[in-house]
Design a protein around this motif. Sequence first.
Motif, PDB file in Angstrom:
ATOM      1  N   ARG A 115     -23.256 -24.243 -10.367  1.00 36.25           N
ATOM      2  CA  ARG A 115     -22.781 -22.870 -10.508  1.00 36.25           C
ATOM      3  C   ARG A 115     -21.396 -22.723  -9.877  1.00 36.25           C
ATOM      4  NH1 ARG A 115     -25.689 -18.389 -11.331  1.00 36.25           N
ATOM      5  NH2 ARG A 115     -27.603 -19.500 -10.754  1.00 36.25           N
ATOM      6  N   VAL A 116     -20.528 -21.965 -10.534  1.00 34.77           N
ATOM      7  CA  VAL A 116     -19.201 -21.681  -9.978  1.00 34.77           C
ATOM      8  C   VAL A 116     -19.338 -20.657  -8.855  1.00 34.77           C
ATOM      9  CG1 VAL A 116     -16.933 -20.658 -10.448  1.00 34.77           C
ATOM     10  CG2 VAL A 116     -17.968 -22.230 -12.097  1.00 34.77           C
ATOM     11  N   VAL A 117     -18.689 -20.960  -7.724  1.00 32.57           N
ATOM     12  CA  VAL A 117     -18.661 -20.039  -6.593  1.00 32.57           C
ATOM     13  C   VAL A 117     -17.202 -19.782  -6.232  1.00 32.57           C
ATOM     14  CG1 VAL A 117     -19.421 -19.567  -4.239  1.00 32.57           C
ATOM     15  CG2 VAL A 117     -20.810 -21.029  -5.729  1.00 32.57           C
ATOM     16  N   PHE A 118     -16.788 -18.516  -6.270  1.00 33.24           N
ATOM     17  CA  PHE A 118     -15.434 -18.135  -5.859  1.00 33.24           C
ATOM     18  C   PHE A 118     -15.470 -17.806  -4.365  1.00 33.24           C
ATOM     19  CE2 PHE A 118     -15.306 -16.994 -10.443  1.00 33.24           C
ATOM     20  CZ  PHE A 118     -14.265 -17.843 -10.811  1.00 33.24           C
ATOM     21  N   VAL A 119     -14.673 -18.538  -3.590  1.00 34.03           N
ATOM     22  CA  VAL A 119     -14.755 -18.467  -2.132  1.00 34.03           C
ATOM     23  C   VAL A 119     -13.459 -17.921  -1.553  1.00 34.03           C
ATOM     24  CG1 VAL A 119     -15.274 -19.741  -0.021  1.00 34.03           C
ATOM     25  CG2 VAL A 119     -16.248 -20.499  -2.207  1.00 34.03           C
ATOM     26  N   ASP A 144     -22.127 -12.047  -3.372  1.00 31.91           N
ATOM     27  CA  ASP A 144     -22.421 -11.432  -4.667  1.00 31.91           C
ATOM     28  C   ASP A 144     -22.919 -12.520  -5.608  1.00 31.91           C
ATOM     29  OD1 ASP A 144     -22.521  -9.639  -6.780  1.00 31.91           O
ATOM     30  OD2 ASP A 144     -20.408  -9.884  -7.288  1.00 31.91           O
ATOM     31  N   ARG A 145     -24.012 -12.244  -6.294  1.00 35.68           N
ATOM     32  CA  ARG A 145     -24.581 -13.196  -7.250  1.00 35.68           C
ATOM     33  C   ARG A 145     -24.550 -12.586  -8.645  1.00 35.68           C
ATOM     34  NH1 ARG A 145     -27.473 -12.914  -2.721  1.00 35.68           N
ATOM     35  NH2 ARG A 145     -27.950 -14.828  -1.532  1.00 35.68           N
ATOM     36  N   ARG A 146     -23.898 -13.253  -9.548  1.00 33.11           N
ATOM     37  CA  ARG A 146     -23.860 -12.808 -10.935  1.00 33.11           C
ATOM     38  C   ARG A 146     -24.351 -13.947 -11.823  1.00 33.11           C
ATOM     39  NH1 ARG A 146     -18.691  -8.753 -11.595  1.00 33.11           N
ATOM     40  NH2 ARG A 146     -18.943  -7.755  -9.543  1.00 33.11           N
ATOM     41  N   TRP A 178     -20.951 -16.843  -8.570  1.00 31.62           N
ATOM     42  CA  TRP A 178     -21.217 -16.174  -7.305  1.00 31.62           C
ATOM     43  C   TRP A 178     -19.904 -15.960  -6.581  1.00 31.62           C
ATOM     44  CZ3 TRP A 178     -25.957 -19.142  -4.789  1.00 31.62           C
ATOM     45  CH2 TRP A 178     -27.086 -18.912  -5.584  1.00 31.62           C
ATOM     46  N   ARG A 179     -19.907 -15.029  -5.631  1.00 39.32           N
ATOM     47  CA  ARG A 179     -18.780 -14.840  -4.714  1.00 39.32           C
ATOM     48  C   ARG A 179     -19.269 -15.109  -3.295  1.00 39.32           C
ATOM     49  NH1 ARG A 179     -14.600 -12.302  -7.409  1.00 39.32           N
ATOM     50  NH2 ARG A 179     -15.212 -11.072  -9.240  1.00 39.32           N
ATOM     51  N   ALA A 180     -18.370 -15.705  -2.485  1.00 37.92           N
ATOM     52  CA  ALA A 180     -18.723 -16.026  -1.111  1.00 37.92           C
ATOM     53  C   ALA A 180     -17.476 -15.976  -0.250  1.00 37.92           C
ATOM     54  CB  ALA A 180     -19.384 -17.405  -1.041  1.00 37.92           C
ATOM     55  N   GLU A 181     -17.682 -16.006   1.070  1.00 43.60           N
ATOM     56  CA  GLU A 181     -16.557 -16.091   1.994  1.00 43.60           C
ATOM     57  C   GLU A 181     -16.853 -17.166   3.033  1.00 43.60           C
ATOM     58  OE1 GLU A 181     -15.937 -12.357   3.916  1.00 43.60           O
ATOM     59  OE2 GLU A 181     -17.872 -12.362   4.948  1.00 43.60           O
ATOM     60  N   ARG A 201     -13.623  -5.257  -2.480  1.00 41.16           N
ATOM     61  CA  ARG A 201     -14.628  -4.970  -3.491  1.00 41.16           C
ATOM     62  C   ARG A 201     -15.747  -4.075  -2.952  1.00 41.16           C
ATOM     63  NH1 ARG A 201     -13.548  -8.493  -7.582  1.00 41.16           N
ATOM     64  NH2 ARG A 201     -15.498  -7.978  -8.617  1.00 41.16           N
ATOM     65  N   SER A 202     -15.384  -3.110  -2.099  1.00 37.04           N
ATOM     66  CA  SER A 202     -16.393  -2.208  -1.556  1.00 37.04           C
ATOM     67  C   SER A 202     -15.742  -0.873  -1.224  1.00 37.04           C
ATOM     68  CB  SER A 202     -17.034  -2.797  -0.295  1.00 37.04           C
ATOM     69  OG  SER A 202     -16.273  -2.505   0.850  1.00 37.04           O
ATOM     70  N   HIS A 203     -16.584   0.097  -0.854  1.00 31.44           N
ATOM     71  CA  HIS A 203     -16.113   1.392  -0.376  1.00 31.44           C
ATOM     72  C   HIS A 203     -16.336   1.536   1.123  1.00 31.44           C
ATOM     73  CE1 HIS A 203     -15.350   2.805  -4.438  1.00 31.44           C
ATOM     74  NE2 HIS A 203     -16.550   2.405  -4.802  1.00 31.44           N
ATOM     75  N   ASP A 204     -16.581   0.411   1.799  1.00 33.02           N
ATOM     76  CA  ASP A 204     -16.774   0.424   3.248  1.00 33.02           C
ATOM     77  C   ASP A 204     -15.422   0.431   3.944  1.00 33.02           C
ATOM     78  OD1 ASP A 204     -19.504   0.209   2.778  1.00 33.02           O
ATOM     79  OD2 ASP A 204     -19.501  -1.982   2.954  1.00 33.02           O
ATOM     80  N   VAL A 205     -15.208   1.427   4.808  1.00 31.16           N
ATOM     81  CA  VAL A 205     -13.967   1.521   5.567  1.00 31.16           C
ATOM     82  C   VAL A 205     -14.167   0.847   6.925  1.00 31.16           C
ATOM     83  CG1 VAL A 205     -12.270   3.067   6.612  1.00 31.16           C
ATOM     84  CG2 VAL A 205     -13.318   3.653   4.410  1.00 31.16           C
TER      85      VAL A 205
END
Length: 425
Positions: A26-30, A45-47, A51-54, A160-164
């Motif tokens: 699976r491709v993971v964007f880090v 995030d899993r699609r 996936w997205r990761a940090e 990618r969020s609305h968290d301040v």
Amino acid sequence: MNEELLELEIGAPAHGGHCVARHDGRVVFVRHAVPGERVRARVLDRRSRFWRAEAVEVLRPSPDRVPSVWPEAGPGGVGGGELAHVALPAQRRWKQEVLADTLRRIGGPAVAEDVAALVGAAAPPVEQLPGDEVTGGLGTRTRIELTVDEDGAAGMYRPRSHDVVAVRSIPLAVPAIVDLGLLGPGSRWRRAWHPWARVEAVAPITGEPLVLVDGEPARRPGRRPRGGDVPPRRSVREVVPSAVGELAYRVSGSGFWQVHREAPATLVAAVLDGGRPQPGERVLELYAGAGLLTLPLARSVGETGAVTSVEGAATAVRDARRNLHAHPWAELRTGHVDAAAVTGAGARPDLVVLDPPRTGAGAGVMAAVAGLGPRAVVHVACDPAALARDLRAAREHGYRVTGLRALDLFPHTHHLEAVAVLERG
């Protein structure tokens, strides 16, 4: 819920500030990684397709990794400094690689061949702006945007969020903005705003900084206005040196202006060098904003020539009218830029200049521009993928790339600016 951690081998950079890795096919964007590293990454995030990761732990660092110049923009932090952990020369190589990939993959073989014949590589080197070699790319931004959190502290959003997330520093901002003291629990500005307010700080080339709260100007706490109760300013003055003389602008505080302190002069020079406007020529300018490029174009063609500009934001057009008041041969139109606006702009132009938003101009606008048959088109782009799509559309209508520069207007982020020149051939 327990967080999922993956051990990943980090591959090439991808558009958007990520690197590409793979986990079980699976491709993971880090984020927060560097090509060539091995990291432990937290899945965000899993699609179905990726996936997205940090990266939260570096197991094998790259020689291009440096201590972050803005730790608050690191894992779990705010957006706006996603390459702050990468050495500046490596950042520019990163952006060059992303530009090359998008030109090849999205622009197509014809565009890729044009660029390779022009620069001898898949993409030109990304140019450092004047002064950044001394400052390390810090203290460059003359404009910042903040959001006030529920506790009254100024902060920024997580990616990618609305968290301040409240922040205590923004090292990318010019000293004049830092000195305002907007950040931190002891900020005196807290009395000027409320939870969830939008705060903009603008530091012009000349004059004092301007702070807007929800679009309204706010006075610096504790400072009394001079000369009585004078209403606070709503605009700022910008001065830009150029080959056609010093350019003076008035820009609304909430209006668009290039954020890097050297960006306006750099872009004016790149457009004039690429488009070579001559006295007596006709120029069509699309997405003209407050007239940053309109003014030097009008000076270049002179009163025997003509400039027609089209801009969708009424506030920007009002600024442009003020900035072009001494150049009546510049016609400034308010309206959405689409194919009809291009074809209805009047007589055939010798030169077309366009500076579209991040989404690009689109195939319809590029086809309409090509249909006018100008001798040259100068395309200013802030997104490499959108640029590639627009260049492909122009190539399909008989225009090839004859000039391309990549400019590092946004150090410590994944963003870059490109100026492409197209001619019929």
